[in-house]
Design a protein around this motif. Structure first.
Motif, PDB file in Angstrom:
ATOM      1  N   SER A 130       0.714  -1.100   0.056  1.00 17.01           N
ATOM      2  CA  SER A 130       0.101  -0.070   0.086  1.00 17.01           C
ATOM      3  C   SER A 130       0.820   1.219  -0.159  1.00 17.01           C
ATOM      4  O   SER A 130       1.818   1.174   0.656  1.00 17.01           O
ATOM      5  N   THR A 132       1.807   4.876   0.813  1.00 15.96           N
ATOM      6  CA  THR A 132       1.490   6.122   2.124  1.00 15.96           C
ATOM      7  C   THR A 132       0.981   7.133   1.371  1.00 15.96           C
ATOM      8  O   THR A 132       1.033   7.281   0.524  1.00 15.96           O
ATOM      9  N   GLU A 133       0.762   8.164   2.377  1.00 14.34           N
ATOM     10  CA  GLU A 133       0.240   9.489   1.820  1.00 14.34           C
ATOM     11  C   GLU A 133       1.388   9.983   1.400  1.00 14.34           C
ATOM     12  O   GLU A 133       1.337  10.712  -0.132  1.00 14.34           O
ATOM     13  N   THR A 146      -3.171   2.805  -5.351  1.00 15.98           N
ATOM     14  CA  THR A 146      -2.864   3.032  -3.783  1.00 15.98           C
ATOM     15  C   THR A 146      -2.573   1.658  -3.177  1.00 15.98           C
ATOM     16  O   THR A 146      -1.830   1.676  -2.161  1.00 15.98           O
ATOM     17  N   THR A 170       4.277   0.458   2.253  1.00 18.36           N
ATOM     18  CA  THR A 170       4.322  -0.393   3.356  1.00 18.36           C
ATOM     19  C   THR A 170       3.261  -1.533   3.264  1.00 18.36           C
ATOM     20  O   THR A 170       2.502  -1.638   2.428  1.00 18.36           O
ATOM     21  N   TYR A 179      11.056   3.671  -0.032  1.00 22.99           N
ATOM     22  CA  TYR A 179      11.144   5.030   0.727  1.00 22.99           C
ATOM     23  C   TYR A 179      11.949   6.062  -0.263  1.00 22.99           C
ATOM     24  O   TYR A 179      12.480   5.426  -1.347  1.00 22.99           O
TER      25      TYR A 179
END
Length: 247
Positions: A130, A132-133, A146, A170, A179
């Motif tokens: 998924s 993240t924002e 998403t 994540t 990241y």
């Protein structure tokens, strides 16, 4: 200013698996051999002019682990980890661009002051990831759904990105799936490049390396082949458009 080609950096000792991985990256990015060069970091150090010649780096996976005890690491592994650390430091400083995958994310995390451990392994096969924002707002990951399926097979991971990192993706099993550091360094725990068929062929190479029970190969391969992994390759295309040579 015209951007140079990207460089696929091979960190797999197995020549056949490395060649197949390069082809997977090339097809996923839609770059030909002149726009995605390749370099075998297992057998040759990073060229002295690499940061001048190439606009960015795509780092493949490996059976090596960052958390391997130093006493068990071979000289090639130590050398290539030092070269990967240089790429990580230069891209974190926005002096180049890089996308590290699987094993590579551990090298980046350790190099930039984060913690890597054996606490977050994932079984071989498809897993749900998924955004993240931060991922939804990211110029590369923001093009993805998403929630999507990706392919994983790893023995180590992290609970959080290194200092300054923006968590992009994540899941429950391994909290750090991707990241970004700054705006030019990306790292993924999952494999973004292979088709399901290519992944099962890679599984065959490593079926006795402890990623899964060898007798479960057919079952796991069937699960992989049934999965839809359309989204991960899209991030490679977005990375190549943003940092690679112009069409």
């Amino acid at each position: 200013m015209t951007r140079g080609p990207l460089l696929y950096v091979c960190v797999r000792p197995q020549v056949g698996a490395a060649a197949a991985e390069y082809e997977s990256f090339r097809k996923a990015t839609r770059l030909d051999e002149t726009r995605l060069a390749e370099h075998d970091l297992v057998r040759e150090p990073l060229p002295a002019d690499a940061f001048d010649v190439y606009s960015g780096f795509l780092v493949g996976g490996s059976p090596f682990n960052t958390t391997d005890p130093e006493s068990t690491k071979t000289d090639p592994q130590r050398r290539l980890e030092a070269d990967l650390a240089r790429i990580a430091e230069r891209s974190a400083a926005a002096e180049t661009a890089a996308l590290f995958t699987c094993y590579g994310i551990g090298v980046v995390t350790r190099t930039l002051g984060g913690e890597v451990s054996r606490a977050f392994p994932e079984d071989t096969g498809p897993t749900a990831v998924s955004l993240t924002e931060g991922g939804r707002a990211d110029p590369v990951f923001g093009e993805l759904a998403t929630r999507f399926t990706a392919l994983t097979a790893h023995k180590e991971g992290s609970a959080q990105p290194p200092p300054g990192g923006v968590l992009l993706a994540t899941n429950d099993a391994c909290p750090v799936q991707a990241y970004r550091i700054g705006d030019r360094l990306y790292a993924t725990q999952f494999h973004p490049e292979p088709t399901t068929k290519a992944f099962t062929e890679r599984m065959a190479v490593y079926r006795d390396d402890g990623y899964f029970a060898a007798h479960d190969y057919e079952r796991i391969a069937g699960e992989v082949l049934a999965a839809s992994v359309t989204e991960p390759v899209r991030l490679l295309r977005a990375f190549a458009r943003r940092f690679g040579p112009a069409d």
